[in-house]
Design a protein around this motif. Structure first.
Motif, PDB file in Angstrom:
ATOM      1  N   GLN A  38       0.836  -1.207   0.000  1.00 21.01           N
ATOM      2  CA  GLN A  38       0.000   0.000   0.000  1.00 21.01           C
ATOM      3  C   GLN A  38       0.866   1.251   0.000  1.00 21.01           C
ATOM      4  OE1 GLN A  38      -3.403   0.091  -0.283  1.00 21.01           O
ATOM      5  NE2 GLN A  38      -3.088   2.263  -0.575  1.00 21.01           N
ATOM      6  N   ARG A  39       1.922   1.261   0.824  1.00 18.01           N
ATOM      7  CA  ARG A  39       2.825   2.417   0.853  1.00 18.01           C
ATOM      8  C   ARG A  39       3.522   2.581  -0.494  1.00 18.01           C
ATOM      9  NH1 ARG A  39       3.916   0.440   5.959  1.00 18.01           N
ATOM     10  NH2 ARG A  39       5.851  -0.536   5.260  1.00 18.01           N
ATOM     11  N   ALA A  40       3.934   1.472  -1.106  1.00 21.86           N
ATOM     12  CA  ALA A  40       4.583   1.535  -2.417  1.00 21.86           C
ATOM     13  C   ALA A  40       3.621   2.115  -3.453  1.00 21.86           C
ATOM     14  CB  ALA A  40       5.056   0.147  -2.842  1.00 21.86           C
ATOM     15  N   TYR A  41       2.355   1.710  -3.406  1.00 23.49           N
ATOM     16  CA  TYR A  41       1.352   2.235  -4.329  1.00 23.49           C
ATOM     17  C   TYR A  41       1.184   3.742  -4.121  1.00 23.49           C
ATOM     18  CZ  TYR A  41      -3.170   3.178  -6.459  1.00 23.49           C
ATOM     19  OH  TYR A  41      -4.179   3.727  -7.202  1.00 23.49           O
ATOM     20  N   TRP A  42       1.119   4.169  -2.857  1.00 22.75           N
ATOM     21  CA  TRP A  42       0.994   5.603  -2.567  1.00 22.75           C
ATOM     22  C   TRP A  42       2.182   6.381  -3.120  1.00 22.75           C
ATOM     23  CZ3 TRP A  42      -0.484   4.552   3.190  1.00 22.75           C
ATOM     24  CH2 TRP A  42      -1.841   4.227   3.266  1.00 22.75           C
ATOM     25  N   HIS A  43       3.387   5.814  -2.953  1.00 26.69           N
ATOM     26  CA  HIS A  43       4.585   6.476  -3.462  1.00 26.69           C
ATOM     27  C   HIS A  43       4.547   6.573  -4.983  1.00 26.69           C
ATOM     28  CE1 HIS A  43       6.667   7.051   0.297  1.00 26.69           C
ATOM     29  NE2 HIS A  43       6.551   5.773   0.607  1.00 26.69           N
ATOM     30  N   ILE A  44       4.099   5.531  -5.632  1.00 27.12           N
ATOM     31  CA  ILE A  44       3.990   5.557  -7.094  1.00 27.12           C
ATOM     32  C   ILE A  44       3.016   6.642  -7.530  1.00 27.12           C
ATOM     33  CG2 ILE A  44       3.114   4.247  -9.081  1.00 27.12           C
ATOM     34  CD1 ILE A  44       4.306   1.724  -7.708  1.00 27.12           C
ATOM     35  N   GLU A  45       1.870   6.706  -6.876  1.00 31.91           N
ATOM     36  CA  GLU A  45       0.880   7.730  -7.216  1.00 31.91           C
ATOM     37  C   GLU A  45       1.416   9.136  -6.936  1.00 31.91           C
ATOM     38  OE1 GLU A  45      -2.146   7.501  -8.769  1.00 31.91           O
ATOM     39  OE2 GLU A  45      -1.354   5.500  -9.137  1.00 31.91           O
ATOM     40  N   GLU A  46       2.081   9.288  -5.807  1.00 26.47           N
ATOM     41  CA  GLU A  46       2.648  10.592  -5.462  1.00 26.47           C
ATOM     42  C   GLU A  46       3.701  11.004  -6.488  1.00 26.47           C
ATOM     43  OE1 GLU A  46       4.368  12.834  -1.513  1.00 26.47           O
ATOM     44  OE2 GLU A  46       4.919  10.736  -1.804  1.00 26.47           O
ATOM     45  N   ALA A  53       3.149  17.679 -12.125  1.00 23.08           N
ATOM     46  CA  ALA A  53       3.295  19.066 -11.681  1.00 23.08           C
ATOM     47  C   ALA A  53       4.600  19.659 -12.203  1.00 23.08           C
ATOM     48  CB  ALA A  53       3.249  19.136 -10.153  1.00 23.08           C
ATOM     49  N   LEU A  54       5.668  18.867 -12.217  1.00 25.50           N
ATOM     50  CA  LEU A  54       6.956  19.343 -12.727  1.00 25.50           C
ATOM     51  C   LEU A  54       6.865  19.663 -14.218  1.00 25.50           C
ATOM     52  CD1 LEU A  54       9.935  19.931 -12.228  1.00 25.50           C
ATOM     53  CD2 LEU A  54      10.407  17.507 -12.646  1.00 25.50           C
ATOM     54  N   ARG A  55       6.194  18.795 -14.987  1.00 25.00           N
ATOM     55  CA  ARG A  55       6.011  19.062 -16.417  1.00 25.00           C
ATOM     56  C   ARG A  55       5.239  20.365 -16.623  1.00 25.00           C
ATOM     57  NH1 ARG A  55       5.254  13.520 -16.660  1.00 25.00           N
ATOM     58  NH2 ARG A  55       2.981  13.723 -16.564  1.00 25.00           N
ATOM     59  N   ALA A  56       4.203  20.583 -15.821  1.00 22.24           N
ATOM     60  CA  ALA A  56       3.409  21.807 -15.926  1.00 22.24           C
ATOM     61  C   ALA A  56       4.265  23.031 -15.598  1.00 22.24           C
ATOM     62  CB  ALA A  56       2.193  21.730 -15.007  1.00 22.24           C
ATOM     63  N   GLU A  57       5.090  22.934 -14.576  1.00 22.21           N
ATOM     64  CA  GLU A  57       5.960  24.057 -14.205  1.00 22.21           C
ATOM     65  C   GLU A  57       6.979  24.343 -15.306  1.00 22.21           C
ATOM     66  OE1 GLU A  57       5.922  26.270 -11.648  1.00 22.21           O
ATOM     67  OE2 GLU A  57       3.985  25.355 -11.202  1.00 22.21           O
TER      68      GLU A  57
END
Length: 78
Positions: A38-46, A53-57
């Motif tokens: 679950q933590r790995a999935y959260w990290h992937i999503e994050e 966000a970086l691409r947008a910036e």
């Protein structure tokens, strides 16, 4: 004969206790693995969100740089 039956009962009880401990340990590992996944999935999503966000910036910076170049071109040369 009673001594042998008592010994067998003691051995069976010991095996039962070992089995119970092993079952609890396996259950604990299963829960830990689920939490880890679950933590790995959260990290992937994050990470996906951060990359987006970086691409947008970066696109915004490129747009601002183009605007600066246009404004520079419009300024009179001194």
């Amino acid at each position: 004969m009673l001594a042998l039956q008592s010994l067998i009962l003691i051995m069976l009880s010991f095996q039962y206790l070992q089995h119970t401990k092993t079952s609890r340990l396996l259950n604990h590992w299963r829960i830990s693995l689920q939490e880890h996944r679950q933590r790995a999935y959260w990290h992937i999503e994050e990470n996906r969100e951060l990359r987006s966000a970086l691409r947008a910036e970066k696109a915004h910076i490129e747009q601002l740089q183009r605007q600066v170049e246009i404004l520079k071109a419009l300024l009179p040369v001194v």
